[in-house]
Design an enzyme around this catalytic site. Structure first.
Site, PDB file in Angstrom:
ATOM      1  N   LYS A  92     -57.856  24.093 -95.004  1.00 14.91           N
ATOM      2  CA  LYS A  92     -58.861  23.257 -95.685  1.00 14.91           C
ATOM      3  C   LYS A  92     -58.312  21.910 -96.146  1.00 14.91           C
ATOM      4  CE  LYS A  92     -62.461  26.400 -96.733  1.00 14.91           C
ATOM      5  NZ  LYS A  92     -61.895  27.744 -96.459  1.00 14.91           N
ATOM      6  N   GLU A 114     -68.649  21.475-103.533  1.00 15.96           N
ATOM      7  CA  GLU A 114     -69.134  22.801-103.898  1.00 15.96           C
ATOM      8  C   GLU A 114     -68.121  23.788-103.355  1.00 15.96           C
ATOM      9  OE1 GLU A 114     -70.095  21.508-100.981  1.00 15.96           O
ATOM     10  OE2 GLU A 114     -69.456  23.258 -99.823  1.00 15.96           O
ATOM     11  N   SER A 380     -55.647  30.971 -90.026  1.00 11.43           N
ATOM     12  CA  SER A 380     -56.220  29.907 -90.860  1.00 11.43           C
ATOM     13  C   SER A 380     -55.656  29.850 -92.270  1.00 11.43           C
ATOM     14  CB  SER A 380     -57.743  30.061 -90.918  1.00 11.43           C
ATOM     15  OG  SER A 380     -58.099  31.347 -91.396  1.00 11.43           O
TER      16      SER A 380
HETATM   17  C1  LIG Z   1     -62.539  28.775 -95.895  1.00  4.59           C
HETATM   18  C2  LIG Z   1     -61.689  29.575 -94.992  1.00  4.59           C
HETATM   19  C3  LIG Z   1     -62.153  30.000 -93.726  1.00  4.59           C
HETATM   20  C4  LIG Z   1     -63.552  29.778 -93.236  1.00  4.59           C
HETATM   21  O1  LIG Z   1     -63.931  28.442 -93.104  1.00  4.59           O
HETATM   22  P1  LIG Z   1     -64.110  27.736 -91.679  1.00  4.59           P
HETATM   23  O2  LIG Z   1     -64.790  26.475 -92.012  1.00  4.59           O
HETATM   24  O3  LIG Z   1     -64.927  28.645 -90.824  1.00  4.59           O
HETATM   25  O4  LIG Z   1     -62.756  27.532 -91.122  1.00  4.59           O
HETATM   26  C5  LIG Z   1     -61.278  30.680 -92.896  1.00  4.59           C
HETATM   27  N1  LIG Z   1     -60.021  30.963 -93.290  1.00  4.59           N
HETATM   28  C6  LIG Z   1     -59.549  30.605 -94.498  1.00  4.59           C
HETATM   29  C7  LIG Z   1     -58.153  30.973 -94.858  1.00  4.59           C
HETATM   30  C8  LIG Z   1     -60.359  29.891 -95.380  1.00  4.59           C
HETATM   31  O5  LIG Z   1     -59.874  29.537 -96.583  1.00  4.59           O
END
Ligand SMILES: *Cc1c(COP(=O)(O)O)cnc(C)c1O
Length: 399
Positions: A92, A114, A380
């Site tokens: 993010k 948000e 992610s």
């Molecule tokens: C917020 C988040 C997501 C989901 O958000 P996307 O916009 O779909 O990438 C996925 N993995 C993690 C670790 C997150 O913090």
């Protein structure tokens, strides 16, 4: 990447999806952003500053790690894109750094956002601390309770966290409140959206900010295996930003198969699910047209997933388009499958993934893979924030 058939048209449409469905009073803000964002983010000055912060503050490039034991188990070649190693623990921050720089260039002094699970709120509060900008984060009152550690982080970082008491007191209500704030502060305030959702140009803007993920994968694969693209990219999809960033530079290469994992929750045949692309119908949410989980009256249902970051009733319009054209495949993954995949990665590779990322890992056991193929899985985020959930799961397992 310049214009491609996967870029939105000038009105922000990917095929039938996207657009900007906004109240009259937001038109000036959105127009200002739409008319300036490409000029700014493609300028040498912006690119230089963005890449400097991504390198020295966030720690990019994140490694592309060949997971040997996981590869042996699934009889293929698995490379993990380590977004979990970013500062603040997920992808993010790529987006919030980019949007804060954009806000500065637009002369904005106040940032709003948000947040649901709090991850985007923390990433936003982090870059506002870095830049000395005022930061207000709207969060459903229920989420404020459920995500206490992230609320503490945001406050330490100097942000004002506003609990939203309307509706179900979750993300959707927080988003409405952020929009209201923006309408009331059109001149000095910039609204940072955390995924490839919202009115045009946000989906395109956020995808471009996150496209650094596939850009790096390309260079790293070239070094590791002597070609700049994999056979597969796998990613989890909440709003869809890590997936959009991981797919971006491969979209026009049909040799690369792209698979997204969405949260099935307790199963797509139960009401407790967040599998938007499997179950959704076309509708409008948060300013754009996309797939959306609705009841028979067209009301948006409250989604459910064990993973707070995937617990969203919509999905970015790009993904609805990629699904409709067949370019990408989206597969629902249940809570249980994600938990099992998280345990497997931890024990085979010594990496505790975020629950969101575990949904992408769970795709591994859903089909047979080719021994000579190379796949990249976007990891992610890291699992630190999910330890409560993991510990409940494992105390339950051992009984
Ligand atoms: C917020 C988040 C997501 C989901 O958000 P996307 O916009 O779909 O990438 C996925 N993995 C993690 C670790 C997150 O913090």
């Amino acid at each position: 990447m310049s214009k491609s058939k996967y870029s939105p048209d000038s009105d922000g449409y990917y095929g039938e999806f996207g657009g900007a469905f906004i109240p009259e009073m937001l038109v000036p803000n959105i127009t200002e952003l739409r008319e300036n964002y490409l000029k700014i983010i493609e300028s040498d000055e912006f690119i230089k500053e963005f890449h400097h912060l991504l390198r020295d503050y966030t720690g990019r490039p994140t490694p592309l790690y060949f997971a040997k034991r996981l590869s042996e188990k699934y009889q293929t070649n698995i490379h993990l894109k380590r977004e979990d190693l970013n500062h603040t623990g997920a992808h993010k921050i790529n987006n919030t750094i980019g949007q804060v720089l954009l806000a500065e260039k637009l002369g904005k002094k106040r940032i709003i956002a948000e947040t649901g699970a709090g991850q985007h709120g923390v990433a936003t509060a982090t870059v506002c601390a870095l830049k000395g900008l005022e930061c207000v984060v709207y969060m459903g009152a229920l989420d404020v309770q459920r995500q206490a550690p992230n609320v503490t982080k945001m406050k330490m970082l100097g942000a004002t966290v506003v609990p939203v008491e309307s509706g179900n007191k979750t993300l959707k209500d927080a988003t409405n409140e952020a929009m209201r704030d923006w309408i009331n502060h059109p001149d000095d305030t910039y609204y940072i959206i955390g995924s490839v959702v919202g009115p045009h140009p946000y989906p395109d803007l956020v995808a471009r900010m996150q496209s650094v993920i596939s850009y790096e994968i390309s260079l790293q694969l070239n070094t590791h295996i002597g070609r700049s693209f994999p056979d597969y990219v796998l990613a989890c999809v909440g709003g869809g930003s890590n997936a959009a960033g991981g797919f971006y530079h491969f979209l026009e290469n049909p040799a690369v198969k792209l698979i997204g994992a969405e949260a099935a929750g307790k199963g797509i045949d139960t009401p407790e699910t967040a599998a938007t692309l499997a179950l959704g119908k076309t509708g409008i949410l948060h300013g754009s047209k996309s797939k959306l989980i609705q009841d028979k009256y067209g009301q948006v249902i409250e989604p459910y997933s064990i993973s707070a970051g995937l617990d969203y009733p919509g999905v970015g319009p790009l993904h609805s388009y990629l699904q409709s054209t067949g370019r990408c495949t989206y597969i629902p993954v249940t809570d249980q499958e994600a938990l099992d995949a998280a345990m497997e990665l931890t024990q085979l590779e010594g990496i505790i993934p975020a629950l969101e990322s575990a949904h992408a890992l769970a795709l591994l056991s859903k089909q047979k893979w080719n021994r000579s193929h190379h796949m990249v899985i976007i990891l992610s985020g890291r699992g630190d924030k999910d330890m409560d959930t993991y510990s409940k799961y494992f105390s339950h397992e051992s009984h």
